[in-house]
Motif scaffolding. Structure first.
Motif, short mmCIF file in Angstrom:
data_model
loop_
_atom_site.label_atom_id
_atom_site.label_comp_id
_atom_site.label_asym_id
_atom_site.label_seq_id
_atom_site.Cartn_x
_atom_site.Cartn_y
_atom_site.Cartn_z
N GLU A 89 4.00 -25.01 -9.89
CA GLU A 89 4.52 -26.08 -9.06
C GLU A 89 4.63 -27.36 -9.87
OE1 GLU A 89 2.44 -26.55 -5.38
OE2 GLU A 89 2.46 -24.40 -5.00
N GLY A 90 5.83 -27.95 -9.85
CA GLY A 90 6.05 -29.18 -10.58
C GLY A 90 7.53 -29.49 -10.63
N GLU A 91 7.91 -30.34 -11.58
CA GLU A 91 9.31 -30.73 -11.69
C GLU A 91 9.64 -31.06 -13.14
OE1 GLU A 91 10.04 -34.39 -9.50
OE2 GLU A 91 8.02 -35.09 -9.95
N THR A 92 10.91 -30.92 -13.48
CA THR A 92 11.40 -31.30 -14.80
C THR A 92 11.90 -32.74 -14.70
OG1 THR A 92 12.00 -29.04 -15.34
CG2 THR A 92 13.06 -30.78 -16.62
N LEU A 93 11.35 -33.58 -15.54
CA LEU A 93 11.71 -35.00 -15.54
C LEU A 93 12.43 -35.34 -16.84
CD1 LEU A 93 8.35 -36.34 -14.09
CD2 LEU A 93 10.50 -36.00 -12.88
#
Length: 114
Positions: free
Chosen positions: A52-56
């Motif tokens: 779980e997370g995001e590409t920034l």
């Protein structure tokens, strides 16, 4: 985000949660680079799945850890040290890839500029 790559931060960089100062104005450089960061959580909070997370893509980078005002570092996970707010321990707000020990990245989407 109105900055161009290579520009210095003109504003103070603070923690979104406790307003602790992370970086003073003109102490970091804007870069566009892709990194995956896990979702934000407090150190003592419940752990979420590793996926779980995001590409920034928008970061401020500094070359010396002593440039930071209030930043903590996680234990190393797969060659990455994650940056957290040293005061409230919320993070990650950025990272250091240990293959490049001279670059510390702060995700602009994970902090506030004042």
């Amino acid at each position: 985000m109105e900055s161009s790559e290579g520009e210095k931060n003109t504003k103070m960089v603070q923690c979104q949660f406790c307003s602790s100062i992370v970086l003073k104005p003109n102490s970091a450089t804007f870069v566009k680079k892709e990194f995956f960061l896990p979702n934000v959580r407090k150190k003592s909070g419940s752990q979420s799945d590793d996926d779980e997370g995001e590409t920034l893509r928008n970061f401020y980078v500094v070359s010396d850890m002593f440039t930071f005002e209030n930043v903590g570092f996680s234990n190393t996970v797969d060659g990455i040290k994650y940056l957290t707010c040293a005061d409230c321990e919320v993070g990650p707000i950025g990272l250091q890839d240990l293959r490049d020990k001279t670059a510390y990245y702060v995700a602009i989407d994970r902090v506030k500029l004042v």
